[in-house]
Design a protein around this motif. Structure first.
Motif, PDB file in Angstrom:
ATOM      1  N   GLU A 232       0.831  -1.203   0.000  1.00 31.03           N
ATOM      2  CA  GLU A 232       0.000   0.000   0.000  1.00 31.03           C
ATOM      3  C   GLU A 232       0.867   1.255   0.000  1.00 31.03           C
ATOM      4  O   GLU A 232       2.004   1.242   0.491  1.00 31.03           O
TER       5      GLU A 232
ATOM      6  N   CYS B 135      -2.665   0.177  -3.951  1.00 31.85           N
ATOM      7  CA  CYS B 135      -2.227  -1.143  -3.494  1.00 31.85           C
ATOM      8  C   CYS B 135      -1.761  -1.935  -4.707  1.00 31.85           C
ATOM      9  O   CYS B 135      -2.569  -2.280  -5.567  1.00 31.85           O
TER      10      CYS B 135
ATOM     11  N   TRP C 240     -10.336  -2.923   0.341  1.00 30.37           N
ATOM     12  CA  TRP C 240      -9.748  -2.209   1.467  1.00 30.37           C
ATOM     13  C   TRP C 240     -10.566  -2.400   2.740  1.00 30.37           C
ATOM     14  O   TRP C 240     -11.801  -2.327   2.718  1.00 30.37           O
TER      15      TRP C 240
ATOM     16  N   ARG D  55     -10.233  -1.008   7.026  1.00 32.84           N
ATOM     17  CA  ARG D  55      -9.554  -0.035   7.874  1.00 32.84           C
ATOM     18  C   ARG D  55      -9.753  -0.411   9.332  1.00 32.84           C
ATOM     19  O   ARG D  55     -10.729  -1.066   9.689  1.00 32.84           O
TER      20      ARG D  55
ATOM     21  N   ARG E 230     -11.275  -4.396  12.704  1.00 27.09           N
ATOM     22  CA  ARG E 230     -11.051  -4.051  11.302  1.00 27.09           C
ATOM     23  C   ARG E 230     -12.383  -4.145  10.546  1.00 27.09           C
ATOM     24  O   ARG E 230     -13.135  -5.106  10.698  1.00 27.09           O
TER      25      ARG E 230
ATOM     26  N   TYR F 152      -5.316   1.804   6.909  1.00 33.36           N
ATOM     27  CA  TYR F 152      -6.041   1.200   5.797  1.00 33.36           C
ATOM     28  C   TYR F 152      -5.234   0.024   5.249  1.00 33.36           C
ATOM     29  O   TYR F 152      -4.044   0.176   4.930  1.00 33.36           O
ATOM     30  N   TYR F 153      -5.901  -1.125   5.159  1.00 35.40           N
ATOM     31  CA  TYR F 153      -5.260  -2.354   4.711  1.00 35.40           C
ATOM     32  C   TYR F 153      -5.874  -2.819   3.397  1.00 35.40           C
ATOM     33  O   TYR F 153      -7.103  -2.880   3.261  1.00 35.40           O
ATOM     34  N   CYS F 154      -5.015  -3.176   2.495  1.00 30.45           N
ATOM     35  CA  CYS F 154      -5.426  -3.794   1.248  1.00 30.45           C
ATOM     36  C   CYS F 154      -5.510  -5.313   1.457  1.00 30.45           C
ATOM     37  O   CYS F 154      -4.695  -5.878   2.188  1.00 30.45           O
TER      38      CYS F 154
ATOM     39  N   TRP G 126      -2.904  -9.923   3.014  1.00 29.45           N
ATOM     40  CA  TRP G 126      -3.039  -8.558   3.514  1.00 29.45           C
ATOM     41  C   TRP G 126      -1.769  -7.771   3.267  1.00 29.45           C
ATOM     42  O   TRP G 126      -0.667  -8.311   3.339  1.00 29.45           O
TER      43      TRP G 126
ATOM     44  N   LYS H 104       0.583  -4.416   4.603  1.00 33.67           N
ATOM     45  CA  LYS H 104       1.021  -4.023   5.943  1.00 33.67           C
ATOM     46  C   LYS H 104       0.256  -2.817   6.466  1.00 33.67           C
ATOM     47  O   LYS H 104       0.350  -2.490   7.644  1.00 33.67           O
ATOM     48  N   GLY H 105      -0.478  -2.161   5.585  1.00 32.17           N
ATOM     49  CA  GLY H 105      -1.297  -1.035   6.011  1.00 32.17           C
ATOM     50  C   GLY H 105      -0.640   0.307   5.769  1.00 32.17           C
ATOM     51  O   GLY H 105       0.592   0.428   5.741  1.00 32.17           O
ATOM     52  N   THR H 106      -1.491   1.315   5.589  1.00 27.87           N
ATOM     53  CA  THR H 106      -1.012   2.684   5.450  1.00 27.87           C
ATOM     54  C   THR H 106      -1.904   3.577   6.308  1.00 27.87           C
ATOM     55  O   THR H 106      -3.135   3.440   6.303  1.00 27.87           O
TER      56      THR H 106
END
Length: 117
Positions: free
Chosen positions: A6, A22, A36, A38, A45, A93-95, A107, A109-111
Motif C-alpha cells: 500500500e 495497493c 480495502w 480499515r 477491522r 487502511y489495509y489492502c 493482507w 502491511k497497512g497505510t
C-alpha cells in the motif's frame, strides 16, 4: 507468494482528499476479490470498499458517495480515492486479496490515514 504493498496515506485536513494505492503480485490479480479494510485504535477491522471478483464494487455505508475504488489491470493495482474526509476516517487502511474459491486471504502491511486540523 502474494505481496500487497500500500501507499498514499498521510495527514490531511477535514474535507480534504487522499488517494491510496495497493500494488499486487500480478499473476493472481485478475478475478479475485480485492479491496480495502480499515482499523482504528480499539476498533475491529472493518470493510471499506471491495471488488467481489468482477467489476462491481461495494462500499461501507459510512463512505458511500465519498470514496471510490478502482483498479488498473495493467499495473495490478487497486486504488481508493477518498474525498470529503472526516476525522472519523482516521485509521490504518489495509489492502486485501482473497484467492477466489479458497479461504486464503492476503493482507498488506497497512497505510495510516490521519484526518485532523
Amino acid at each position: 507468494q502474494v505481496q500487497l504493498v500500500e501507499s498514499g496515506g498521510g495527514l490531511v485536513q477535514p474535507g480534504g482528499s487522499l488517494r491510496l494505492a495497493c500494488a499486487a503480485s500480478g499473476s493472481i490479480f485478475s478475478g479475485n476479490p480485492m479491496g480495502w479494510y480499515r482499523q482504528s485504535p480499539g476498533v475491529e477491522r472493518k470493510l471499506v470498499a471491495r471488488f467481489s471478483g468482477g467489476d462491481s464494487a461495494g462500499y461501507a455505508d459510512s463512505v458511500k458517495g465519498r470514496f471510490t475504488i478502482s483498479r488498473d489491470y495493467a499495473k495490478s493495482t487497486i486504488f481508493l480515492q477518498m474525498n470529503s474526509l472526516k476525522p472519523e476516517d482516521t485509521a490504518v487502511y489495509y489492502c486485501f486479496l482473497t484467492v477466489k474459491g479458497t479461504a486464503t486471504t492476503y493482507w498488506g502491511k497497512g497505510t495510516l490515514v490521519t484526518v485532523s486540523s
